[in-house]
Design a protein around this motif. Structure first.
Motif, PDB file in Angstrom:
ATOM      1  N   ASN A   1       0.826  -1.210   0.000  1.00  0.00           N
ATOM      2  CA  ASN A   1       0.000   0.000   0.000  1.00  0.00           C
ATOM      3  C   ASN A   1       0.859   1.259   0.000  1.00  0.00           C
ATOM      4  O   ASN A   1       0.537   2.237  -0.680  1.00  0.00           O
ATOM      5  CB  ASN A   1      -0.926  -0.006   1.215  1.00  0.00           C
ATOM      6  CG  ASN A   1      -2.023  -1.056   1.106  1.00  0.00           C
ATOM      7  OD1 ASN A   1      -2.397  -1.443   0.007  1.00  0.00           O
ATOM      8  ND2 ASN A   1      -2.528  -1.503   2.250  1.00  0.00           N
TER       9      ASN A   1
ATOM     10  N   HIS B   1       2.161   1.686  -3.452  1.00  0.00           N
ATOM     11  CA  HIS B   1       1.119   2.198  -4.339  1.00  0.00           C
ATOM     12  C   HIS B   1       0.877   3.685  -4.104  1.00  0.00           C
ATOM     13  O   HIS B   1       0.708   4.462  -5.062  1.00  0.00           O
ATOM     14  CB  HIS B   1      -0.169   1.418  -4.123  1.00  0.00           C
ATOM     15  CG  HIS B   1      -0.133   0.041  -4.710  1.00  0.00           C
ATOM     16  ND1 HIS B   1      -1.105  -0.903  -4.466  1.00  0.00           N
ATOM     17  CD2 HIS B   1       0.759  -0.562  -5.532  1.00  0.00           C
ATOM     18  CE1 HIS B   1      -0.807  -2.020  -5.111  1.00  0.00           C
ATOM     19  NE2 HIS B   1       0.333  -1.836  -5.746  1.00  0.00           N
ATOM     20  N   LYS B   2       0.833   4.067  -2.837  1.00  0.00           N
ATOM     21  CA  LYS B   2       0.622   5.467  -2.495  1.00  0.00           C
ATOM     22  C   LYS B   2       1.748   6.339  -3.040  1.00  0.00           C
ATOM     23  O   LYS B   2       1.513   7.416  -3.597  1.00  0.00           O
ATOM     24  CB  LYS B   2       0.528   5.617  -0.975  1.00  0.00           C
ATOM     25  CG  LYS B   2       0.266   7.043  -0.525  1.00  0.00           C
ATOM     26  CD  LYS B   2       0.137   7.106   0.994  1.00  0.00           C
ATOM     27  CE  LYS B   2      -0.118   8.539   1.448  1.00  0.00           C
ATOM     28  NZ  LYS B   2      -0.229   8.628   2.927  1.00  0.00           N
TER      29      LYS B   2
ATOM     30  N   ARG C   1       1.365   6.641  -6.793  1.00  0.00           N
ATOM     31  CA  ARG C   1       0.325   7.609  -7.157  1.00  0.00           C
ATOM     32  C   ARG C   1       0.814   9.038  -6.981  1.00  0.00           C
ATOM     33  O   ARG C   1       0.563   9.910  -7.825  1.00  0.00           O
ATOM     34  CB  ARG C   1      -0.931   7.376  -6.307  1.00  0.00           C
ATOM     35  CG  ARG C   1      -1.696   6.103  -6.650  1.00  0.00           C
ATOM     36  CD  ARG C   1      -3.071   6.103  -6.009  1.00  0.00           C
ATOM     37  NE  ARG C   1      -2.989   6.134  -4.555  1.00  0.00           N
ATOM     38  CZ  ARG C   1      -2.970   5.050  -3.804  1.00  0.00           C
ATOM     39  NH1 ARG C   1      -2.997   3.839  -4.361  1.00  0.00           N
ATOM     40  NH2 ARG C   1      -2.917   5.159  -2.492  1.00  0.00           N
TER      41      ARG C   1
END
Length: 294
Positions: free
Chosen positions: A229, A232-233, A236
């Motif tokens: 996560n 992914h953060k 982004r």
């Protein structure tokens, strides 16, 4: 008599040539070895005296390996050797396998041949009358003894005395003690109760080990998800900044083409160099909240 014969032989040996002396010495040596070998046969187990190779028997499958077909557990000695070595190691799995081997007699006792044809000590006669259960108590091999709950209640087909109780708990040692009485004196419970408790303890230990393994696996999964996560953060955010930077760069080029800059305060004709254009775009990026790549 023998002394005269010996003296005559010595005198004759003194008159012999060197090769004859060597031949006589070899003959005497062979005779002595033959006498020793003949005497030693009396100390072998009946099985070995008959020339039956215990190692020729089918190998016992190792219960620790469910797929074993008897390729892992084998002895080249007697079945008594397997059992004594299992006791030495205080290994319940090894002892369970050894006691279910071919030709094994679970109620056998220590005798002049040792145990099960294996004479492991010159003092084994001091343990005469001991069964494997007596030996486990005598040597304090409690882990191996307690683990025997894995044995079947009755001897399976193929074993000596198939169908009867696996152990005879009424066998007494030289002191008149049964294995049951020794266990009761040491642990305050019968052998059956000792095995029941050990089986319960092993089940609880296995369940606790499984629970701990599950907790560790869950913690590892949580850590992996957290890192994923986070990655992914970050991806982004990097993408967002890349898009903003690209847009800001395009806007800066448009502003510079129209001679609209935030800084430095230079006339348009002095903005011809790359350094001046980069400095101007940096100010535009700063105003847009975008960190430049340069």
């Amino acid at each position: 008599g023998d002394e005269a014969y010996s003296s005559t032989r010595v005198l004759k040996a003194g008159l012999m040539s060197a090769p004859d002396k060597e031949m006589l010495a070899e003959q005497q040596k062979g005779q002595m070895l033959g006498e020793v070998a003949e005497e030693s046969v009396g100390y072998l187990s009946p099985t070995l005296r008959e020339g039956v190779g215990y190692g020729e028997r089918p190998m016992t499958p190792d219960p620790r390996d469910p797929g074993s077909q008897g390729l892992h557990y084998r002895s080249g000695m007697t079945w008594g050797y397997d059992i004594i070595k299992a006791l030495d190691a205080d290994d319940p799995i090894m002892l369970t396998a050894a006691l279910q081997g071919q030709d094994v007699k679970p109620d056998a006792v220590v005798d002049r041949d040792g145990y099960g044809g294996y004479a492991w000590s010159a003092w084994s006669h001091r343990m005469a009358g001991d069964t494997v259960l007596h030996l486990a108590m005598r040597w304090k091999r409690y882990k191996a003894l307690k683990g025997l709950y894995r044995l079947p209640a009755q001897r399976p087909d193929g074993m000596v005395g198939a169908g009867q109780s696996f152990f005879d708990y009424d066998v007494r040692d030289v002191d008149g003690q049964t294995a049951e009485s020794l266990v009761t004196a040491e642990f305050g419970r019968t052998i059956a109760n000792l095995w029941t408790k050990q089986e319960k303890d092993d089940i609880e230990a296995a369940e606790e080990a499984a629970r701990q393994a599950a907790l560790e696996a869950e913690a590892a999964r949580s850590l992996a998800y957290s890192r994923l996560n986070k990655a992914h953060k970050q991806a982004r955010e990097d993408y967002r900044l890349a898009v903003r930077a690209k847009v800001a760069d395009a806007d800066a080029e448009v502003l510079l083409q129209h001679h609209r800059v935030l800084a430095p305060a230079k006339p348009p004709e002095l903005m011809a160099t790359n350094e001046d254009r980069l400095e101007a775009k940096k100010n535009i990026w700063a105003a847009a909240g975008v960190r430049p790549k340069h």
